[in-house]
Scaffold this motif. Sequence first.
Motif, PDB file in Angstrom:
ATOM      1  N   ILE B  23       0.869  -1.153  -0.244  1.00  0.00           N
ATOM      2  CA  ILE B  23       0.104  -0.057   0.119  1.00  0.00           C
ATOM      3  C   ILE B  23       0.609   1.212   0.007  1.00  0.00           C
ATOM      4  O   ILE B  23       0.753   2.191  -0.561  1.00  0.00           O
ATOM      5  CB  ILE B  23      -0.910   0.086   1.058  1.00  0.00           C
ATOM      6  CG1 ILE B  23      -2.044  -1.029   1.001  1.00  0.00           C
ATOM      7  CG2 ILE B  23      -1.578   1.330   1.378  1.00  0.00           C
ATOM      8  CD1 ILE B  23      -2.877  -1.323   2.357  1.00  0.00           C
ATOM      9  N   LEU B  24       1.948   1.162   0.735  1.00  0.00           N
ATOM     10  CA  LEU B  24       2.969   2.196   0.964  1.00  0.00           C
ATOM     11  C   LEU B  24       3.426   2.611  -0.409  1.00  0.00           C
ATOM     12  O   LEU B  24       3.638   3.574  -0.784  1.00  0.00           O
ATOM     13  CB  LEU B  24       3.900   2.230   2.079  1.00  0.00           C
ATOM     14  CG  LEU B  24       3.320   2.194   3.476  1.00  0.00           C
ATOM     15  CD1 LEU B  24       4.337   1.902   4.790  1.00  0.00           C
ATOM     16  CD2 LEU B  24       2.567   3.520   3.578  1.00  0.00           C
ATOM     17  N   THR B  27       1.299   4.153  -2.726  1.00  0.00           N
ATOM     18  CA  THR B  27       1.171   5.879  -2.528  1.00  0.00           C
ATOM     19  C   THR B  27       2.361   6.447  -3.139  1.00  0.00           C
ATOM     20  O   THR B  27       2.319   7.279  -3.710  1.00  0.00           O
ATOM     21  CB  THR B  27       1.293   5.752  -0.963  1.00  0.00           C
ATOM     22  OG1 THR B  27       0.093   5.024  -0.601  1.00  0.00           O
ATOM     23  CG2 THR B  27       0.813   7.360  -0.693  1.00  0.00           C
ATOM     24  N   ILE B  30       2.300   6.684  -7.007  1.00  0.00           N
ATOM     25  CA  ILE B  30       1.514   7.731  -7.231  1.00  0.00           C
ATOM     26  C   ILE B  30       2.147   9.175  -7.103  1.00  0.00           C
ATOM     27  O   ILE B  30       2.134   9.989  -7.975  1.00  0.00           O
ATOM     28  CB  ILE B  30       0.170   7.747  -6.475  1.00  0.00           C
ATOM     29  CG1 ILE B  30      -0.687   6.502  -6.823  1.00  0.00           C
ATOM     30  CG2 ILE B  30      -0.833   8.910  -6.942  1.00  0.00           C
ATOM     31  CD1 ILE B  30      -1.735   6.313  -6.314  1.00  0.00           C
ATOM     32  N   LEU B  31       2.562   9.494  -5.997  1.00  0.00           N
ATOM     33  CA  LEU B  31       3.388  10.703  -5.604  1.00  0.00           C
ATOM     34  C   LEU B  31       4.477  11.050  -6.824  1.00  0.00           C
ATOM     35  O   LEU B  31       4.550  12.072  -7.249  1.00  0.00           O
ATOM     36  CB  LEU B  31       3.921  10.858  -4.167  1.00  0.00           C
ATOM     37  CG  LEU B  31       2.815  10.763  -3.254  1.00  0.00           C
ATOM     38  CD1 LEU B  31       3.601  10.665  -1.843  1.00  0.00           C
ATOM     39  CD2 LEU B  31       1.797  12.006  -3.232  1.00  0.00           C
ATOM     40  N   ILE B  51       0.695  -0.357  -9.336  1.00  0.00           N
ATOM     41  CA  ILE B  51      -0.369   0.029  -8.375  1.00  0.00           C
ATOM     42  C   ILE B  51      -1.483  -0.849  -8.451  1.00  0.00           C
ATOM     43  O   ILE B  51      -2.019  -1.394  -7.398  1.00  0.00           O
ATOM     44  CB  ILE B  51      -0.872   1.484  -8.517  1.00  0.00           C
ATOM     45  CG1 ILE B  51       0.406   2.215  -7.990  1.00  0.00           C
ATOM     46  CG2 ILE B  51      -2.127   1.773  -7.888  1.00  0.00           C
ATOM     47  CD1 ILE B  51       0.242   3.946  -8.752  1.00  0.00           C
TER      48      ILE B  51
END
Lengths: 431, 166, 306
Positions: B23-24, B27, B30-31, B51
């Motif tokens: 999950i991290l 994230t 995406i960033l 993702i």
Amino acid sequence: MSWQAAALLLGGGVMFLMALGTPVVIAFLAVNLIGAVVFMGGLGGIDQLIANATSSITSFALVPVPLFILMGELLFHTGMAVRVFDALDKILGAIRARLAYLTVIGGTIFATLSGSSIANTAMLGSTLMPDMEKRGYSKSLIMGPIIATGSIAMIIPPSSLAVLLGSLARIDVGALLLAGVVPGIILSVMYLAVIRLHVWIDPEAAPPVSPVSVPTREKALALLRDVAPMGLVIFAVIGLIILGVASPTESAAFGVLAVAVLALFYGKLRWQAVEKALWGTLSVSVMMLVIILASSTFSQLLAFSGASAGLVAWTAGFELGPHATLLAMLAVLILLGMFMDQLSIMMLTLPIFMPLIGMQGIDPLQFGIIMLLALELSLATPPFGLLLFVMLGVAPKGTSIWQVVRACLPYLACTLILILTLIWLPGLIIW
Amino acid sequence: MAILGKLYSGLIHALAVLAVISILVATGLILGDVTMRYLGLGSIRASSTLIEYALLFSTMLGAPWLMRRRGHITVTSLVEQLPPSGQKAAGALALGISTVTLLILGWRSAMVGYDKFLRGGADIRSIAVPEWVSYGILATGFVLMGTECLRLILQRRFEPHGSVAA
Amino acid sequence: HAETTLKAVSAFPANLAFAQSFQGFVELVNERGKGVVQIQMMGGPEVFPPNQQIDAVSRGIVDMQYGPATYSIGTLPEAYAFVGGTVDPVETRKNGGLDVMREAMLEKLGVYLLGRPDSDIRFYIYTVGEPKRSEDGGVDLSGMQLRALPIYNKFFESLGAVPISVPVADVYTGLERNTFDGLGFPMIGIRDLSWDKFLKYRIDPGFFQGDLSIVLNPESWEGLAPEAQELLTQAAADWEVQSGEHFIELAKETETGIAEAGVETVQLEGEAAEKFLDAAYETSWQALKESGSPYYDRLRETFYDR
Ligand code: NA
Ligand code: NA
């Protein structure tokens, strides 16, 4: 097998296994297994079921689910959420049930930036629920507004569901998105009225307000120190979409980043809090995504067995006037919505509904909004209502699904009233 | 035997840690992707695929762990109306059905995955991912969820459970 | 032999133009095949996810499927010959191209290729801002971020653009907010999703060819009476022609429609247009060649005549 028998086997099977105390996800999986053997045939059917499942959640559109949950969990475990609510408490002053009102107002604002009801509810639930619980709000006054407001996200633009509906039904997407604004606001006003009514009937539902008056200076300070910085989070999610930097799906990640940065700034980004937030996120997002995985394959089976098409064709068979047609469609949508996910419902019903709409001369935009509202309703109707499960995922142990359903009922009634108004008096809401 | 049990528990926990990490990572991707795109540096081609797979990965690897914590949503209100012996019988039946369902699904996922592995096909998204990967993840998740149910049967823990108590 | 009923699925929701074209084929067969063979529609993506439908056919759960062959490109790189091809279906039936593809699909996917209707569609690059022109009259898309499906990636890169992957649901907002600069899409269907609201330029000529195919489970096919096989083959051949005409008509209507709605055409002429198309088609054949497909030479010979 007739469609009625297929519907009974699949729908009845899931309900029986749920009642027996089988975890919801396994109830779906077990019935999928039986259905695959019966309708698709033997091991090949089971293999196909698994193949379908591999496609079910590897979808970018589901990314905001874990991310918004993570955002909420971080806000909560770092203690920043409490500070915001304490401050708002002070500022709002002596209004009974102000946190419930706040849920609706804040949730509606959030709906203008999130396109996903599931993510919105998860965010509201994991941020607000623990605090309201601590302050002694009754369960129904906490959960009802959260689910109801959470689900507005797909009515008020942006809404990924409206975009899909518009493109599948060939309704002008832009017009459909715009047409959602007024009904969305009406709903949120109705929800505020329900809360007012709730505390009027049952004052015990919300803790009494403290008569202490807070000096304006202190209010201003609380606002500046605890609330204003939250603007960074709002900017990260909403601002980046408006500026065209990130898509609505991507911006959730920036929400997480903004919360982490703020927590660091407040000196609250302790390992213990982060760890709790991470495990909390895993547990809620796994719980939801695994049910989405199992239920989307269930929807496909329901469609393949002919059960859902049979139901839809059966209603279309009656020759009704425009109002009765819309009512019959509403009934079908509510019934399918008890068991199926929204996208499958749309793909299944639209090819049959759209020609009827054309034949009856019904405004596609009017139909589009009614359909969206009915799909919104399906998220909170048992036995399969994703928002019910989201709520249960963040609610304290000992909360039953019936308590959640009961809490939602008055709000569901609001949506129903709005739909009925739209059927008879579309001009009131759509121009 | 005790060591085996510890290893097994360690596995369940380790997979959950992997689930959190994925999950991290999602994230972070995406960033990174959005930032690069904004700066006109192009885009990380692999990110959307990674993702999407991270969602499946974190869900299926976290599911056995959630099973152990009895966190999967369960409706227990009806079963609790039964007398204790009835509750036990219903619990045993539910667990039996769960174990059989999950192990069959795990077995078939593994077999289809093996078949895909032999054929060597790929799932073409923004990057190509070998087709067997998603089946392998499903097989791992289903089998371990099944063994978690089996564990409850062996320990004769038939009482209604789940995150929904009443 | 009694009348046989074949169960069919389509990769598209029933109300999209492509699904309606397949519905036309189904009606044609059901009309001609009374007492011999009938097709029963089981549904679209709500029944099986589109990328799992071919497997459902090869497993024999349904008998027939209609959808884009490039959905299986990871297993069937030969599908590049569909998009990279220029020869029409009537000709590939005559020159043996269809047989080569049939062989490849049977080997790689375990399905029998009946026909390839709706092949006469072209794909276009649509952009929000005006594309820069290069000195030789072509387009220079360097720095532009275009939403792409995997089959376009190499072509877009050859034009200097950055292909990015954006889920369908995010495209509308992405265009509205200018998160990316354009996309590749067929002429038909561009208005279905209202994307033409934000796309102001269309680069002409269109490239590629349709990749839609009708496939059957091999055992279902073998089990059919010779009469039924002939009927289906003839119906597929006829439908390839009829649907082709229909789609050319539809594309013309759409072209006029979007032009009236204010989408400007960026027309490439002469050599520049040829160069543009060469790049598009060559990247497909390149990809097929790189896959090491033993069918490459035969497909190139029968599907490509530029
Ligand atoms: Na929204
Ligand atoms: Na529901």
